[in-house]
Design an enzyme around this catalytic site. Sequence first.
Site, PDB file in Angstrom:
ATOM      1  N   ASP A   1       1.015 -21.612 -19.508  1.00 51.19           N
ATOM      2  CA  ASP A   1       0.452 -21.011 -20.713  1.00 51.19           C
ATOM      3  C   ASP A   1       1.436 -20.023 -21.352  1.00 51.19           C
ATOM      4  O   ASP A   1       2.063 -19.226 -20.654  1.00 51.19           O
ATOM      5  CB  ASP A   1      -0.837 -20.272 -20.301  1.00 51.19           C
TER       6      ASP A   1
ATOM      7  N   HIS B   1      -7.103 -28.258 -26.581  1.00 50.86           N
ATOM      8  CA  HIS B   1      -8.298 -27.421 -26.655  1.00 50.86           C
ATOM      9  C   HIS B   1      -8.174 -26.265 -27.649  1.00 50.86           C
ATOM     10  O   HIS B   1      -9.113 -25.496 -27.827  1.00 50.86           O
ATOM     11  CB  HIS B   1      -8.585 -26.856 -25.256  1.00 50.86           C
ATOM     12  N   ASP B   2      -7.006 -26.119 -28.259  1.00 53.01           N
ATOM     13  CA  ASP B   2      -6.811 -25.043 -29.236  1.00 53.01           C
ATOM     14  C   ASP B   2      -6.792 -25.552 -30.674  1.00 53.01           C
ATOM     15  O   ASP B   2      -6.678 -24.756 -31.612  1.00 53.01           O
ATOM     16  CB  ASP B   2      -5.460 -24.339 -28.995  1.00 53.01           C
TER      17      ASP B   2
ATOM     18  N   GLU C   1       3.887 -24.233 -22.520  1.00 50.03           N
ATOM     19  CA  GLU C   1       3.449 -24.040 -23.897  1.00 50.03           C
ATOM     20  C   GLU C   1       4.354 -22.972 -24.499  1.00 50.03           C
ATOM     21  O   GLU C   1       4.395 -21.845 -24.006  1.00 50.03           O
ATOM     22  CB  GLU C   1       1.991 -23.575 -23.938  1.00 50.03           C
TER      23      GLU C   1
ATOM     24  N   ASP D   1      -3.249 -25.462 -14.774  1.00 49.99           N
ATOM     25  CA  ASP D   1      -2.837 -24.575 -15.859  1.00 49.99           C
ATOM     26  C   ASP D   1      -2.419 -23.255 -15.217  1.00 49.99           C
ATOM     27  O   ASP D   1      -3.169 -22.685 -14.416  1.00 49.99           O
ATOM     28  CB  ASP D   1      -4.021 -24.348 -16.809  1.00 49.99           C
TER      29      ASP D   1
HETATM   30  O1  ISL Z   1      -4.950 -21.046 -30.841  1.00 45.91           O
HETATM   31  C1  ISL Z   1      -3.764 -21.127 -30.975  1.00 45.91           C
HETATM   32  C2  ISL Z   1      -3.161 -22.350 -31.497  1.00 45.91           C
HETATM   33  O2  ISL Z   1      -3.284 -22.431 -32.859  1.00 45.91           O
HETATM   34  C3  ISL Z   1      -2.822 -20.094 -30.564  1.00 45.91           C
HETATM   35  O3  ISL Z   1      -2.919 -18.901 -31.215  1.00 45.91           O
HETATM   36  C4  ISL Z   1      -3.009 -19.947 -29.078  1.00 45.91           C
HETATM   37  O4  ISL Z   1      -3.700 -18.812 -28.786  1.00 45.91           O
HETATM   38  C5  ISL Z   1      -1.672 -19.956 -28.427  1.00 45.91           C
HETATM   39  O5  ISL Z   1      -1.181 -21.232 -28.619  1.00 45.91           O
HETATM   40  C6  ISL Z   1      -1.766 -19.665 -26.929  1.00 45.91           C
HETATM   41  O6  ISL Z   1      -2.661 -20.537 -26.307  1.00 45.91           O
HETATM   42  C7  ISL Z   1      -2.846 -20.445 -24.939  1.00 45.91           C
HETATM   43  O7  ISL Z   1      -3.024 -19.119 -24.477  1.00 45.91           O
HETATM   44  C8  ISL Z   1      -4.205 -18.446 -24.910  1.00 45.91           C
HETATM   45  C9  ISL Z   1      -5.473 -19.287 -24.746  1.00 45.91           C
HETATM   46  O8  ISL Z   1      -6.516 -18.687 -25.450  1.00 45.91           O
HETATM   47  C10 ISL Z   1      -5.276 -20.693 -25.236  1.00 45.91           C
HETATM   48  O9  ISL Z   1      -6.426 -21.463 -24.998  1.00 45.91           O
HETATM   49  C11 ISL Z   1      -4.075 -21.240 -24.525  1.00 45.91           C
HETATM   50  O10 ISL Z   1      -3.842 -22.609 -24.799  1.00 45.91           O
HETATM   51  C12 ISL Z   1      -4.302 -17.189 -24.103  1.00 45.91           C
HETATM   52  O11 ISL Z   1      -4.222 -17.491 -22.737  1.00 45.91           O
END
Ligand code: ISL
Length: 534
Positions: free
Chosen positions: A197, A318-319, A249, A96
């Site tokens: 990310d 994971h989100d 992402e 990541d």
């Molecule tokens: O949680 C979310 C999805 O519904 C989003 O608001 C998310 O924060 C966004 O997709 C970004 O995610 C990524 O970056 C974030 C981290 O907290 C997440 O785990 C990661 O996947 C900040 O680095």
Amino acid sequence: MDWWKDALIYQIYPRSFQDSNGDGIGDIPGIISRLDHLQELGVDAIWLSPVYQSPNADNGYDISDYREINPEYGTMEDMERLIAEARDRGIRVIMDLVINHTSTEHYWFRRSRDKTSPYADYYYWARGGADGSLPNNWTGFFGEDCWEFDPERCEYYLHLFAKSQADLNFHNPAVLEEVKDILRFWLDKGVAGFRCDVINILWKDSLDSSKKKLSLTGSEHYLTLEGTHDILRQLRAILDEYGAFTVGEAVCVIPETARALCGRDRHELDMVFSFEHMDCDQYKVKWIKRKFRPKVFFDCLVRWQRELEWNTLYLENHDQPRSIPRFGSEAHWKESGKLLAALLLTMRGTPFIYQGQEIGMLNFDFTRMRQLDDVESKNVERTMRRLHLPQKLRWKLIARTSRDNARTPYQWTAERGAGFSDARPWLGINHNHETINLAQQREDPDSIFHWYRDLIALRRERPALRRGDFEALETGDQVFAYRRSLEGEALTVVLNFSGKAAQSGQRGRILRSNLGREGGFDGTLQAWEAVILE
Ligand code: ISL
Ligand code: CA
């Protein structure tokens, strides 16, 4: 060529996968000990959520050293051993890459507080208004302001996520050079590529205030801008030297902007994670859910299948909360879990399985705010309290949507600790591990786990499922049907997204059915039935 188009990628959330040393926290030796499970499933590559050194304000998405492994997860030797042992099993490792921001504990940030240091411009620093106002009116991803005052520098720094995640300033060319070095460091260690990310927000064109919105005020100043495309092209040049792969992402993208990020001719990313299909059950912001309407979901999937040459396919990460209670039905746990697997593994694109999805893990049965760990849930709860939302409602919204729903430890066995750890785990183990666990499903040929294995193998045998064209046949209120075809080989997939029987216009010989049906298909589907026809 393009190995990732034929691959099945498995996402590991290291903190919750397998603890090896009895501290209640998953770790890299734990992952190594479970590689056989991944091989048995048919995994070609693993994407590891961040394992770098981090104070863990956002579980590793706040990196304090890109060249060190978080000691909670192991050592650099462990990481090298993971890469080697995975390779022995034909499994690639994808890291990541979090470069929009670093932890405020990174030494770049610490030194950036001093205006005379070489790191002074590594972040977005700005002065507030004379009246004590913030530098602008933007709002961040975690439902809060996105400026924090630093008493040492006497200025504010920008943080689009938690306040200990400071956004890097790519207007400073030195920052991009740092990132290039980090890429080389990991590629030299043998990683196959990166999941990048929030990659489409790197470049901020100005820090001007903008029109107030329900969420992400100010986002037009950073969403998928030319500056970001330029950065991605520069990174691509390095990745190409190694033949490495990237999936980015990409937040708030539509097909057009996604194509600009991953179109073949663009030389930027190989693929993107988009969100539109995950937004189908929400009203404007993810905390406000609306009834899931299958047709909206099907139409969205079809649009992306049509508009992009190549998609990522995912239903969980994971989100996001778990997919069965969201798009399927807990009352029909096994059938709908298998149906969602059939959807994931038969569309055109690269499928990603999130740990636990292959055994149908469900959302956590949280009862109190205290049981949660996620910084986003906590921040949003605070904001809701400030808005005077009643406690009951706050809890309802959080419990259903919290990212911790998908972050509970992997359920390996029915025993106490679920085979994850003998110690008290960092996040609660779902009580349903007594009935939902891998050990039990391995013994049961009719389990969700074996269905995943079987479909992954089928996908490998059938080029039409991997590389074939996608043609939508039916997108009704219940039934989704489509055809995948390649050079004379054609397979039809028919899915009933409801607890009621349904009719479809498709006919054929049943190749696979999640209810174990065989023979000819006459168009009648039972509740949550999925068939693949030849
Ligand atoms: O949680 C979310 C999805 O519904 C989003 O608001 C998310 O924060 C966004 O997709 C970004 O995610 C990524 O970056 C974030 C981290 O907290 C997440 O785990 C990661 O996947 C900040 O680095
Ligand atoms: Ca551990």
